[in-house]
Design an enzyme around this catalytic site. Structure first.
Site, PDB file in Angstrom:
ATOM      1  CG  ASN A   7      -1.880   1.084   1.315  1.00 39.02           C
ATOM      2  OD1 ASN A   7      -1.848   2.000   0.499  1.00 39.02           O
ATOM      3  ND2 ASN A   7      -2.766   1.024   2.296  1.00 39.02           N
ATOM      4  CG  HIS A 207     -12.855   3.315   7.467  1.00 47.45           C
ATOM      5  ND1 HIS A 207     -12.088   2.195   7.228  1.00 47.45           N
ATOM      6  CD2 HIS A 207     -11.971   4.329   7.662  1.00 47.45           C
ATOM      7  CE1 HIS A 207     -10.809   2.512   7.283  1.00 47.45           C
ATOM      8  NE2 HIS A 207     -10.707   3.812   7.535  1.00 47.45           N
ATOM      9  N   GLY A 209     -11.538   6.634  11.131  1.00 50.65           N
ATOM     10  CA  GLY A 209     -10.125   6.690  11.494  1.00 50.65           C
ATOM     11  C   GLY A 209      -9.660   8.105  11.211  1.00 50.65           C
ATOM     12  N   GLY A 211      -9.364   9.213   8.245  1.00 47.87           N
ATOM     13  CA  GLY A 211     -10.433   9.506   7.280  1.00 47.87           C
ATOM     14  C   GLY A 211     -11.731   8.871   7.768  1.00 47.87           C
ATOM     15  NE  ARG A 240      -8.945  13.454   4.607  1.00 46.99           N
ATOM     16  CZ  ARG A 240      -8.946  12.189   4.201  1.00 46.99           C
ATOM     17  NH1 ARG A 240      -9.533  11.864   3.078  1.00 46.99           N
ATOM     18  NH2 ARG A 240      -8.367  11.242   4.904  1.00 46.99           N
ATOM     19  NE  ARG A 284      -4.885   8.018  20.113  1.00 47.79           N
ATOM     20  CZ  ARG A 284      -4.024   7.279  19.460  1.00 47.79           C
ATOM     21  NH1 ARG A 284      -3.629   6.132  19.967  1.00 47.79           N
ATOM     22  NH2 ARG A 284      -3.530   7.670  18.299  1.00 47.79           N
ATOM     23  N   GLY A 331      -9.474   3.070  13.324  1.00 46.84           N
ATOM     24  CA  GLY A 331      -8.850   3.516  14.582  1.00 46.84           C
ATOM     25  C   GLY A 331      -9.817   4.016  15.642  1.00 46.84           C
ATOM     26  N   GLY A 333     -13.392   4.025  15.336  1.00 46.93           N
ATOM     27  CA  GLY A 333     -14.559   3.138  15.420  1.00 46.93           C
ATOM     28  C   GLY A 333     -14.289   1.882  16.237  1.00 46.93           C
ATOM     29  CD  GLU A 334     -10.504  -1.462  14.152  1.00 51.54           C
ATOM     30  OE1 GLU A 334      -9.443  -1.701  14.765  1.00 51.54           O
ATOM     31  OE2 GLU A 334     -10.582  -1.474  12.913  1.00 51.54           O
ATOM     32  CG  ASN A 335      -8.914   1.398  19.267  1.00 53.73           C
ATOM     33  OD1 ASN A 335      -8.728   0.372  19.893  1.00 53.73           O
ATOM     34  ND2 ASN A 335      -8.352   1.640  18.097  1.00 53.73           N
ATOM     35  CD  GLU A 384      -8.137  -0.194   4.843  1.00 54.49           C
ATOM     36  OE1 GLU A 384      -7.434   0.023   5.858  1.00 54.49           O
ATOM     37  OE2 GLU A 384      -8.509   0.698   4.079  1.00 54.49           O
TER      38      GLU A 384
HETATM   39  P1  ADP Z   1      -5.933   6.136   9.115  1.00 54.85           P
HETATM   40  O1  ADP Z   1      -7.169   6.621   8.449  1.00 54.85           O
HETATM   41  O2  ADP Z   1      -4.860   7.168   9.191  1.00 54.85           O
HETATM   42  O3  ADP Z   1      -5.480   4.770   8.658  1.00 54.85           O
HETATM   43  P2  ADP Z   1      -6.591   4.869  11.633  1.00 54.85           P
HETATM   44  O4  ADP Z   1      -7.692   3.968  11.223  1.00 54.85           O
HETATM   45  O5  ADP Z   1      -5.298   4.277  12.054  1.00 54.85           O
HETATM   46  O6  ADP Z   1      -6.374   6.036  10.603  1.00 54.85           O
HETATM   47  O7  ADP Z   1      -7.168   5.759  12.826  1.00 54.85           O
HETATM   48  C1  ADP Z   1      -6.381   6.783  13.388  1.00 54.85           C
HETATM   49  C2  ADP Z   1      -7.153   7.419  14.506  1.00 54.85           C
HETATM   50  O8  ADP Z   1      -7.654   6.421  15.410  1.00 54.85           O
HETATM   51  C3  ADP Z   1      -6.248   8.297  15.339  1.00 54.85           C
HETATM   52  O9  ADP Z   1      -6.279   9.592  14.860  1.00 54.85           O
HETATM   53  C4  ADP Z   1      -6.872   8.224  16.705  1.00 54.85           C
HETATM   54  O10 ADP Z   1      -7.725   9.335  16.832  1.00 54.85           O
HETATM   55  C5  ADP Z   1      -7.738   6.979  16.703  1.00 54.85           C
HETATM   56  N1  ADP Z   1      -7.276   5.995  17.691  1.00 54.85           N
HETATM   57  C6  ADP Z   1      -6.268   5.100  17.574  1.00 54.85           C
HETATM   58  N2  ADP Z   1      -6.145   4.375  18.715  1.00 54.85           N
HETATM   59  C7  ADP Z   1      -7.096   4.815  19.564  1.00 54.85           C
HETATM   60  C8  ADP Z   1      -7.495   4.476  20.909  1.00 54.85           C
HETATM   61  N3  ADP Z   1      -6.880   3.520  21.579  1.00 54.85           N
HETATM   62  N4  ADP Z   1      -8.530   5.163  21.449  1.00 54.85           N
HETATM   63  C9  ADP Z   1      -9.161   6.117  20.752  1.00 54.85           C
HETATM   64  N5  ADP Z   1      -8.839   6.489  19.506  1.00 54.85           N
HETATM   65  C10 ADP Z   1      -7.831   5.853  18.910  1.00 54.85           C
END
Ligand code: ADP
Length: 399
Positions: A7, A207, A209, A211, A240, A284, A331, A333-335, A384
């Site tokens: 990627n 999704h 993160g 984005g 964005r 965070r 990032g 959505g999962e955390n 992905e």
């Molecule tokens: P990208 O679109 O850059 O691939 P990611 O899916 O890795 O992004 O998501 C990045 C975002 O996820 C970070 O900006 C952060 O805000 C969030 N994130 C990552 N880990 C955690 C966590 N443990 N708790 C809350 N938010 C998190």
């Protein structure tokens, strides 16, 4: 069969070697700061992460180092390059013609170049990665996966903007949609996880993160999405803006003296969570600032979650009257249970009810809806790279 997933970004390359017989990752890495002061990160699965600073002037050198680390005598994961049987490349924009993954031929590579104006930030880097990999791994098939292909079944009424029709017909402006590999993967996994029939499964997947895309999917194909022609519309993201009244853009240029480049810089890099809070694009930092009493951080979070909620509501109308699951991934959505909880508040009207106990602290595959929720709410970590490797194997088997 081992598939190397590549990627490529403008100054980075993510790579991952996947054993497709066992469906497991053997190791993954990231090359950063290509052309600046290179850094190579590599981690064998279950092993120690190694970080090296290296002179990496271009993508080919970066990929060469990646292959060196994969085959390293002491910390590598395979003995030699002949154990890589195929490469899977992410290409962000495949235009309307690329409706699924394809084996890359010299003719197709030329064809891909035509789509560069549609994704000027992403596509040239993807193509650099393909060219470098073809030189370094000449004897194996290289397969392209397109972010946009997931939405290739969108109807004309879903992808056409209500502008002068010439804009579509003569200039090619239309909705494409992105993050396709992520939405395809979480839809497949959600159906498997619920024991549902994936050929009769209707979802909204978020999704969230760096984005953000909200997608409506029927039977594992995208039928509508919050992202559009480019990657800046829809819900606000880390930096964005998401949707903005076009009149504001016009006024910034005609009344306030901004150039088009300055507006582009603003809407892509200085807006979203960062722009509103003035603090950070990272959720965070925003959550921490709210705890410290920062009102702008609170406003940023409220705007962010409200907008995603509105897209869930709006896109649910594209599911032909039935929604089986609402899926959170990536990032944030999962955390972030806080973000998931805030998004779901107000969606009860659509039969979407979150169970706060199940939601709290959830970071893995799980159902987080209450037992009386009409729609299952799920957290599904995205993958992905696995999706691209699956697509590569399927493409090779079909050929
Ligand atoms: P990208 O679109 O850059 O691939 P990611 O899916 O890795 O992004 O998501 C990045 C975002 O996820 C970070 O900006 C952060 O805000 C969030 N994130 C990552 N880990 C955690 C966590 N443990 N708790 C809350 N938010 C998190």
């Amino acid at each position: 069969m081992n598939v190397l997933v590549i990627n490529s970004g403008s100054s980075s390359i993510k790579f991952q070697l996947i054993d497709m017989d066992k469906r497991c990752t053997l190791g993954k890495g990231l090359i950063e700061r290509i052309g600046i002061d290179g850094i190579l990160n590599f981690q064998p699965e279950g092993g120690e992460r190694c970080v090296r600073k290296l002179d990496i002037p271009d993508h080919k050198t970066g990929l060469d180092y990646a292959l060196e680390s994969i085959t390293d005598k002491s910390s590598g994961i395979i003995n030699n390059l002949s154990e890589i049987h195929a490469a899977a490349h992410r290409i962000v924009q495949g235009g309307a013609a690329m409706t699924g993954p394809v084996i890359i031929t010299p003719e197709l590579l030329k064809e891909f170049e035509k789509y560069t104006p549609l994704a000027p930030l992403h596509n040239p880097a993807c193509l650099l990665g393909v060219s470098a990999a073809q030189v370094l791994l000449p004897g194996i098939p290289h397969v392209a996966s397109f972010d946009t292909a997931y939405y290739s079944g969108m109807t004309e009424e879903a992808y056409t903007f209500a502008l002068d029709y010439d804009c579509y017909e003569k200039l090619g402006y239309r909705k494409f949609g992105y993050h396709g590999a992520s939405h395809r993967y979480v839809n497949l996994r959600a159906a498997e996880f619920l024991g549902a029939d994936k050929t009769d499964f209707r979802t909204i997947s978020c999704h969230i993160g760096g984005g953000v895309t909200v997608a409506a999917s029927i039977d594992g194909e995208g039928v509508d999405t919050s992202l559009g022609y480019g990657t800046v519309c829809g819900a606000p993201m880390g930096t964005r803006s998401g949707d903005v009244d076009p009149e504001v853009i016009l006024q910034l240029i005609s009344r306030d003296g901004y150039t088009a480049e300055e507006v582009k810089e603003m809407i892509y890099k200085k807006s979203g969570l960062l722009g509103i809070s003035g603090i950070s694009s990272d959720i965070r930092d925003i959550l921490q600032a709210i705890e410290d009493g920062n009102a702008r951080a609170e406003l940023a979070l409220n705007i962010f979650t409200r907008s995603i909620r509105r897209f869930i509501g709006a896109l649910s109308t594209s599911l032909d009257g039935r929604m089986d699951a609402l899926i959170f991934t990536a990032g944030i959505g999962e955390n972030s249970d806080t973000v998931r909880s805030m998004i779901c508040k107000g969606l009860e009207i659509s039969g979407i009810k979150i169970d706060e106990e199940l939601n709290s602290g959830c970071r893995n595959e799980a159902v987080i809806s209450s037992s009386d929720s009409a729609v299952k709410i799920l957290v599904i970590p995205t993958n992905e790279e696995m999706m691209m490797a699956i697509e590569a194997v399927e493409t090779l088997n079909n050929n």
